[in-house]
Design an enzyme around this catalytic site. Structure first.
Site, short mmCIF file in Angstrom:
data_model
loop_
_atom_site.label_atom_id
_atom_site.label_comp_id
_atom_site.label_asym_id
_atom_site.label_seq_id
_atom_site.Cartn_x
_atom_site.Cartn_y
_atom_site.Cartn_z
N SER A 173 1.00 -1.28 0.10
CA SER A 173 -0.19 0.15 0.07
C SER A 173 0.72 1.38 -0.03
O SER A 173 1.91 1.17 0.43
CB SER A 173 -0.92 0.08 1.18
OG SER A 173 -1.56 1.36 1.40
N TYR A 217 -2.04 -0.99 10.50
CA TYR A 217 -2.11 -1.28 9.22
C TYR A 217 -0.95 -0.77 8.37
O TYR A 217 -0.41 -1.80 7.40
CB TYR A 217 -3.51 -0.78 8.58
CG TYR A 217 -3.72 -0.84 6.94
CD1 TYR A 217 -3.91 -2.15 6.59
CD2 TYR A 217 -3.31 0.08 6.17
CE1 TYR A 217 -4.23 -2.45 5.23
CE2 TYR A 217 -3.66 -0.21 4.87
CZ TYR A 217 -4.02 -1.35 4.07
OH TYR A 217 -4.03 -1.55 2.88
#
Length: 298
Positions: free
Chosen positions: A190, A203
């Site tokens: 990401s 995350y």
């Protein structure tokens, strides 16, 4: 040059700049209930046979990016095993139908990758259902926004790492004995690995770990003819965002800070996974391919 034979598409307007209403779904969220609906390539992705005869296990394949990858792989000629959580059965059945419409085999493998035993079982079941595997896409992920470190529990930290990092280690380790030279592994990381949001520290840190894991595995497995790479999406409109992946008040502005001025759609990510799985990328190993609408990243 005959421009009438070419199609030029402005990336700013190719997909709409969505302004999602404030909404909530219980984790893990469903594409079927997302407003507006995400584009997974159902009506737009056209395959060219680049993955003909491949057999792929895709985790988190029921919705969002995973679903778009499954659809694209099938239309490129691959059979696919779809892993997802049991609560996502409705979405998984829709993806299965699209895979079968492309004339390819779909094997459904519901289960929770936070369970170490299931990580081994899902590989065994994929091998059995497809007659072997030669492509692995580690896409499943857990993302829960928490504004304050004081409210980030040990349980959430543990669960996020179990799904986002340990599952990649476990599933890949179980898969490697089945992967012949020419096989591939593609991990989903990401933009958060490079530009962590304050409300996503657990995350974001897992995504940085995935980048590092990808480079290490790429070096270790390259001599065996197994290529390992990753794709780093920017903000992409998926059910992950409405099932506590983002603060609710942030949803109407989701993705508008990218240079393109909009969030991505899942189908825009699929070609990156196809490329890294196809033989066209035979000299690409340990790479993280950023697909984020133009946000600068390493």
């Amino acid at each position: 040059m005959h421009t009438d034979q070419l199609t030029f598409t402005d990336p700013v307007t190719r997909f709409p700049s969505v302004t999602p209403p404030t909404q909530h779904q219980p984790e893990p969220g469903l594409d079927a209930e997302l407003t507006p609906r995400a584009d997974r390539g159902e009506n737009s992705y056209r395959g060219t046979g680049r993955l003909e005869g491949r057999r792929a296990l895709i985790t988190g394949a029921d919705s969002g990016i995973g679903a778009a990858v499954a659809i694209a792989f099938a239309r490129e000629g691959a059979d696919v095993a779809l892993n997802y959580l049991p609560a996502e059965e409705e979405d998984a059945q829709r993806v299965r139908a699209l895979v079968e419409q492309a004339g390819r085999r779909a094997v459904l493998l519901p289960g929770d990758l936070a369970d170490a035993e299931f990580c081994h079982q899902v590989v065994a079941d994929a091998v059995h259902g497809l007659g072997g595997i030669d492509a692995l896409v580690n896409n499943a992920g857990k993302q829960i926004a928490v504004e304050s470190l004081d409210d980030l529990t040990d349980e959430q930290w543990q669960e996020t790492y179990d799904v986002n990092v340990r599952a990649i280690y476990r599933v890949t380790k179980a898969a490697v004995p089945h992967l012949e030279p020419g096989s591939t592994v593609v991990n989903s990381t990401s933009i958060q690995a490079y530009q962590p949001s304050a409300h996503l520290i657990d995350y974001a840190s897992t995504k940085a770990a995935i980048n590092n894991l990808t480079k290490g595995l790429g070096q270790q497995l390259a001599p065996r003819g197994i290529r390992v790479n990753a794709v780093a999406p920017g903000p992409v409109w998926t059910p992950l965002q409405v099932s506590d992946g983002q603060p609710k008040e942030a949803l109407p502005h989701f993705g508008k800070s990218t240079p393109l001025g909009r969030a991505g759609q899942p189908t825009e990510l699929a070609p990156a996974y196809v490329f890294l799985t196809s033989s066209e990328s035979s000299f690409v190993i340990g790479e993280t391919l950023n697909v984020n609408g133009g946000t600068p990243s390493p």
